[in-house]
Design a protein around this motif. Sequence first.
Motif, short mmCIF file in Angstrom:
data_model
loop_
_atom_site.label_atom_id
_atom_site.label_comp_id
_atom_site.label_asym_id
_atom_site.label_seq_id
_atom_site.Cartn_x
_atom_site.Cartn_y
_atom_site.Cartn_z
N VAL A 1 0.84 -1.20 0.00
CA VAL A 1 0.00 0.00 0.00
C VAL A 1 0.88 1.25 0.00
N ILE B 1 -7.66 3.20 -2.41
CA ILE B 1 -7.32 1.83 -2.03
C ILE B 1 -8.61 1.04 -1.85
N THR C 1 -10.28 -2.48 -0.60
CA THR C 1 -10.14 -3.72 0.14
C THR C 1 -11.53 -4.28 0.43
N VAL D 1 -4.08 -2.80 5.39
CA VAL D 1 -4.36 -1.55 4.69
C VAL D 1 -4.31 -0.38 5.66
N LYS E 1 -4.52 -4.58 -9.52
CA LYS E 1 -3.78 -5.05 -8.35
C LYS E 1 -2.46 -5.64 -8.81
#
Length: 278
Positions: free
Chosen positions: A37, A48, A50, A60, A234
């Motif tokens: 990250v 970001i 998740t 994270v 990713k």
Amino acid sequence: MTSPDPVPQIALNDGRSIPQLGFGVWRLPEGETPSIVGTALGSGYRSIDTAAAYDNEAGVGRGLRETVVPRSDVFVTTKLWNDSQGYDATLRAFDASLKRLGLDAIDLYLIHWPCPDRNLYLESWRALIRLREEGRAASIGVSNFTEGQLDRLVAETGVTPALNQIELHPHFQQRRLRAAHERLGIVTEAWSPLGQSHSLGAPAIARIADRLGRTAAQVVLRWHIENGFVAIPKSATPARIHENIDVFGFSLTAEDHAAIANLDRADGRIGPDPETFQ
């Protein structure tokens, strides 16, 4: 190292906006997530993505705390997992995600899958509406929802999801669902925007990449950008993390778009079917 060009923002229907290119952390091991990250934020990503099911929300959160990038500059998304659907269970799951992330609020909270056989997604959506009203989830949306499920949410609650995160890549272009998003004012966000690398081997994309002096991944991500999608590639490799955000210094032609449009396949889905996945 920073991106050569700033990432554009896409307007949401609630008056907020989301960076058009974000960083996904699916399948990143918890222990490696903070440094990855950090690499993403250092490369210029400011979004970001998740989920509770990824088992790396704590990583994270640690990555966000250890970076020099202010929290206010980072758009954070997480998602409700299937076994926590239902009104009260959703509220508890959200609290648990906040705790793991170490945050007071989330920029975007999504229902991960509709799980139609459970028939709880409407109650979960009512819980998300409450979280937005409380200010703990600034924006709310869904993931992997069909046109009929989106219409049901709107008809029964009067609240339209800000975004639907769906499988979308050159071999599975979801034109009908994208048209429904346009009709409803919902942003289209692509998970697995590179088709888990399956799209990268297409000769049509290789030809475009060769002509532009770019990688196949950059061409596919540029295709997402020019179509107005949000994409969340990713990678755990620093060079690829930076390469994937370096997609704002070139453009595709109409002929390029036509060639990529021809890659769409009825059997191109690589993930679960939202109508049956539980």
